[in-house]
Design a protein around this motif. Structure first.
Motif, PDB file in Angstrom:
ATOM      1  N   ASP A   1      -7.799   3.983   4.716  1.00  0.00           N
ATOM      2  CA  ASP A   1      -7.582   2.828   3.848  1.00  0.00           C
ATOM      3  C   ASP A   1      -8.850   2.001   3.803  1.00  0.00           C
ATOM      4  O   ASP A   1      -9.183   1.285   4.750  1.00  0.00           O
ATOM      5  CB  ASP A   1      -6.412   1.988   4.366  1.00  0.00           C
ATOM      6  CG  ASP A   1      -5.906   1.001   3.334  1.00  0.00           C
ATOM      7  OD1 ASP A   1      -6.733   0.466   2.575  1.00  0.00           O
ATOM      8  OD2 ASP A   1      -4.686   0.784   3.283  1.00  0.00           O
TER       9      ASP A   1
ATOM     10  N   GLU B   1     -10.806   6.618  -0.715  1.00  0.00           N
ATOM     11  CA  GLU B   1      -9.586   5.865  -0.430  1.00  0.00           C
ATOM     12  C   GLU B   1      -8.348   6.651  -0.810  1.00  0.00           C
ATOM     13  O   GLU B   1      -8.214   7.172  -1.912  1.00  0.00           O
ATOM     14  CB  GLU B   1      -9.608   4.550  -1.199  1.00  0.00           C
ATOM     15  CG  GLU B   1      -8.466   3.634  -0.851  1.00  0.00           C
ATOM     16  CD  GLU B   1      -8.549   2.348  -1.635  1.00  0.00           C
ATOM     17  OE1 GLU B   1      -7.628   1.529  -1.501  1.00  0.00           O
ATOM     18  OE2 GLU B   1      -9.515   2.183  -2.381  1.00  0.00           O
TER      19      GLU B   1
ATOM     20  N   PRO C   1      -4.651   5.488  -0.179  1.00  0.00           N
ATOM     21  CA  PRO C   1      -3.677   4.560   0.384  1.00  0.00           C
ATOM     22  C   PRO C   1      -2.342   5.230   0.620  1.00  0.00           C
ATOM     23  O   PRO C   1      -1.981   6.193  -0.022  1.00  0.00           O
ATOM     24  CB  PRO C   1      -3.550   3.480  -0.694  1.00  0.00           C
ATOM     25  CG  PRO C   1      -3.947   4.166  -1.947  1.00  0.00           C
ATOM     26  CD  PRO C   1      -4.976   5.187  -1.571  1.00  0.00           C
TER      27      PRO C   1
ATOM     28  N   ALA D   1      -2.416  -6.440  -2.417  1.00  0.00           N
ATOM     29  CA  ALA D   1      -2.750  -5.927  -1.082  1.00  0.00           C
ATOM     30  C   ALA D   1      -3.925  -6.681  -0.483  1.00  0.00           C
ATOM     31  O   ALA D   1      -3.918  -7.032   0.706  1.00  0.00           O
ATOM     32  CB  ALA D   1      -3.053  -4.430  -1.181  1.00  0.00           C
TER      33      ALA D   1
ATOM     34  N   ARG E   1       2.139   1.836  -3.391  1.00  0.00           N
ATOM     35  CA  ARG E   1       1.043   1.995  -4.354  1.00  0.00           C
ATOM     36  C   ARG E   1       1.166   0.972  -5.490  1.00  0.00           C
ATOM     37  O   ARG E   1       1.074   1.321  -6.669  1.00  0.00           O
ATOM     38  CB  ARG E   1       1.016   3.410  -4.923  1.00  0.00           C
ATOM     39  CG  ARG E   1       0.763   4.487  -3.878  1.00  0.00           C
ATOM     40  CD  ARG E   1       0.784   5.870  -4.508  1.00  0.00           C
ATOM     41  NE  ARG E   1       0.592   6.900  -3.504  1.00  0.00           N
ATOM     42  CZ  ARG E   1      -0.597   7.369  -3.120  1.00  0.00           C
ATOM     43  NH1 ARG E   1      -1.693   6.869  -3.661  1.00  0.00           N
ATOM     44  NH2 ARG E   1      -0.695   8.310  -2.207  1.00  0.00           N
TER      45      ARG E   1
ATOM     46  N   ARG F   1       0.824  -1.205   0.000  1.00  0.00           N
ATOM     47  CA  ARG F   1       0.000   0.000   0.000  1.00  0.00           C
ATOM     48  C   ARG F   1       0.865   1.265   0.000  1.00  0.00           C
ATOM     49  O   ARG F   1       0.511   2.259  -0.643  1.00  0.00           O
ATOM     50  CB  ARG F   1      -0.914   0.000   1.214  1.00  0.00           C
ATOM     51  CG  ARG F   1      -1.919  -1.133   1.226  1.00  0.00           C
ATOM     52  CD  ARG F   1      -2.874  -1.060   0.062  1.00  0.00           C
ATOM     53  NE  ARG F   1      -3.935  -0.078   0.305  1.00  0.00           N
ATOM     54  CZ  ARG F   1      -4.761   0.361  -0.632  1.00  0.00           C
ATOM     55  NH1 ARG F   1      -4.624  -0.058  -1.873  1.00  0.00           N
ATOM     56  NH2 ARG F   1      -5.715   1.216  -0.328  1.00  0.00           N
TER      57      ARG F   1
ATOM     58  N   GLU G   1      -3.406  -3.506  -6.276  1.00  0.00           N
ATOM     59  CA  GLU G   1      -4.335  -3.685  -5.164  1.00  0.00           C
ATOM     60  C   GLU G   1      -4.675  -5.144  -4.913  1.00  0.00           C
ATOM     61  O   GLU G   1      -5.007  -5.529  -3.789  1.00  0.00           O
ATOM     62  CB  GLU G   1      -5.619  -2.892  -5.422  1.00  0.00           C
ATOM     63  CG  GLU G   1      -5.479  -1.398  -5.236  1.00  0.00           C
ATOM     64  CD  GLU G   1      -6.822  -0.694  -5.276  1.00  0.00           C
ATOM     65  OE1 GLU G   1      -7.834  -1.392  -5.517  1.00  0.00           O
ATOM     66  OE2 GLU G   1      -6.858   0.531  -5.066  1.00  0.00           O
TER      67      GLU G   1
END
Length: 572
Positions: A512, A569, A571, A467, A461, A458, A464
């Motif tokens: 988050d 969101e 992150p 994550a 970046r 996260r 996702e």
């Protein structure tokens, strides 16, 4: 009118015509000016004659040499013409066979004359194909192909069926036919003849028992042909030649070794091992030399054609070593991976660029060695969970250090992922952890590593999906850690409830949304545990306490989740 006025009037007329031509789209062309004018170019229309009284010099004639047409190679596609051509060659071969059979039945031909006529017919087909090459090179090459097949059959028939020639003479004839096939391959620029040579040379020990005098003789015979076909493949630029030789050499040698010397294998396994090593070095060198000399590194499709050969080599060699030299088998496998890495580095350094196919081939073989020889065969069962934990941390750190680029290759990442996933399942299910050193700390370490990976992904970046997989895996591992550490069901439920609430608090603090949504998994597991397990057979006070914990955690969780779901969101 003065001479200057006339020249100005002529110039204006030319400019007017030029404007009309440009408006109409016709292209003007440059014309050399007369001697009395200034140097430069004056545009004159293509369809206008030169001005009266002026002679335009003729441009020098330019002799152009027509470009040399590239030499057409025979087509490899299966067409009606090729089908008819092969059908005609097959019919000629069958006609010759039936004629010979008829001569034998009627007593016209002795075995020696039969073989002689067969050889003459084969040479006739080869000579006819060479003579017709100017008409259609590709189509004419079909006749010599049939002649080569007949020569192989005649040689094997003279030795196996009629016993007319001894083993040395038969082996010499096979060698001559193979060399002739290689010459025809170069002459007609067709891989077909080279493949005939490979098939004929490597099948000879199966049909000529005299060539299998000893395992060392067979190893020398195959190694010599391996060198010949490797050098020839680099010379003519045909990878398929050395690749087919590699497959046939490994497979046929292993078949002969297993069936002929199985009873005395313990006395001859060193020769077999040496042959496998020599084959590996020869064909690794051939692949490297081909890529460098031809400036043609492996692409992905060509690498996939080489990959099964590496797999066959690894299985055959490791099986042999595991039987006769088990302590050294993993180290020798690592050494073979190092040789392959050295070859890849040499190609990359010489060509000055990355090879996608070479990288795929190297990473696939390294992944195989790491997974089998390095992990399954060398790491004791009780230490495997710790090795999986450390290995995943090293690979993840290396990947993150390179900005999320998978520099090690997908096969290596897949092998590491398989090792980690198998140990994670073992940790989550608490399977056979009693003999694992520090098993209680191990479960917590897996959960911490997954949560740490989620935080790094996260923060950087990255994707996702990684994550999501990491945070959900961390939740599952953390819940398993609570079960492993606490025998009291109420304590386990309390830990799960606190975990879910902690996720929501951290999600609000870090804004988050993924972390907040992942708490639903913990809430669902808590509810299922209380309703299906804790309430069954538990004392009344324990039931009340479990329901209180569940109710409070659910109510607080609902209040927090409402705020989490409203987040935009951000992150990191």
């Amino acid at each position: 009118m003065s001479d200057l006025d006339k020249r100005l009037e002529a110039l204006e007329a030319r400019l007017e015509r030029l404007e009309k031509l440009l408006a109409g789209g016709a292209p003007p062309r440059p014309v050399a000016p007369p001697a009395e004018e200034d140097p430069g170019f004056v545009f004159e229309p293509l369809d206008e004659p030169p001005l009266a009284g002026r002679r335009r010099p003729h441009p020098p004639k330019r002799t152009t040499i027509p470009p040399r047409a590239p030499r057409a190679r025979p087509s490899r596609q299966l067409s009606v013409t090729n089908i008819l051509g092969w059908g005609g060659v097959a019919a000629l071969v069958l006609a010759a066979a039936y004629l010979v059979k008829l001569g034998i039945d009627l007593g016209w031909l002795s075995p020696a004359r039969q073989i002689g006529l067969t050889v003459l017919g084969a040479l006739g087909l080869i000579g006819t194909g060479i003579a017709l090459r100017r008409a259609d090179r590709g189509y004419a090459s079909l006749l010599p192909a049939g002649g080569v097949v007949i020569l192989f059959l005649a040689t094997y028939g003279a030795h196996l069926y009629y016993r007319l020639i001894p083993v040395p003479l038969a082996a010499g004839a096979i060698i001559l036919v193979c060399l002739g096939s290689l010459w025809l391959c170069r002459f007609f620029e067709s891989e077909l003849y080279a493949l005939f040579a490979v098939a004929g040379s490597y099948s000879a020990p199966l049909l000529l028992a005299g060539l299998r005098g000893s395992i060392l003789d067979l190893a020398i015979y195959f190694s010599a042909w391996a060198l010949v076909f490797s050098i020839y493949a680099v010379w003519v630029g045909r990878r398929l030649v050395y690749l087919v030789a590699l497959y046939l050499g490994l497979i046929i040698f292993d078949l002969v070794w297993r069936f002929d010397w199985a009873a005395t294998a313990r006395h001859h396994w060193v020769e077999a091992f040496g042959f496998q090593c020599v084959q590996f070095v020869i064909f690794a060198g051939a692949t490297t030399a081909f890529s460098i000399r031809r400036a043609s590194p492996l692409d992905r499709n060509t690498a996939l054609a080489h990959l099964p050969a590496l797999l066959i080599f690894y299985v055959l060699q490791y099986t042999l070593l595991d039987r006769f030299l088990p302590a050294w088998a993993p180290w020798i496998a690592v050494a073979s991976a190092a040789v392959l890495a050295l070859a890849y580095w040499g190609v990359r350094r010489s060509l000055g660029g990355e090879s996608s196919g070479g990288r795929l081939l190297l990473s696939s073989y390294v992944a195989l060695v790491m997974l089998h020889a390095g992990y399954l065969q060398s790491v004791p069962l009780r230490w495997q969970p710790w090795v999986g934990l450390v290995l995943a941390a090293v690979v993840a750190g290396h990947t993150l250090a390179r900005g999320g680029r998978y520099a090690l290759g997908w096969p290596i990442l897949g092998a590491v992922g398989l090792i980690y996933a198998s140990n994670l399942m073992r940790v989550v299910l608490l399977a056979d952890l009693a003999r694992v050193p520090g098993s209680g700390l191990l479960v917590i370490a897996y959960a911490a590593e997954l949560y740490g990976g989620f935080w790094l992904v996260r923060r950087a970046r990255l994707n996702e999906r990684w994550a999501i997989a990491l945070v959900y895996g961390g939740h599952v591992c953390a819940m398993a850690a609570a079960v492993h550490l606490f025998a009291n069901q109420l304590a386990v439920s309390l830990c799960w409830g606190l975990l879910a609430l902690a996720c929501l608090f951290l999600a609000l603090a870090r804004r988050d949304k993924i972390l907040g949504q992942s708490s639903l998994l913990v809430f669902a597991a808590s509810a299922a545990k209380v309703l299906l397990y804790d309430l069954a057979g538990a004392p009344p006070l324990v039931r009340i306490a479990c329901l209180l914990v569940l109710g409070v955690s659910f109510y607080l969780g609902g209040w927090l989740y409402k705020r989490v779901s409203a987040l935009e969101e951000k992150p990191g």
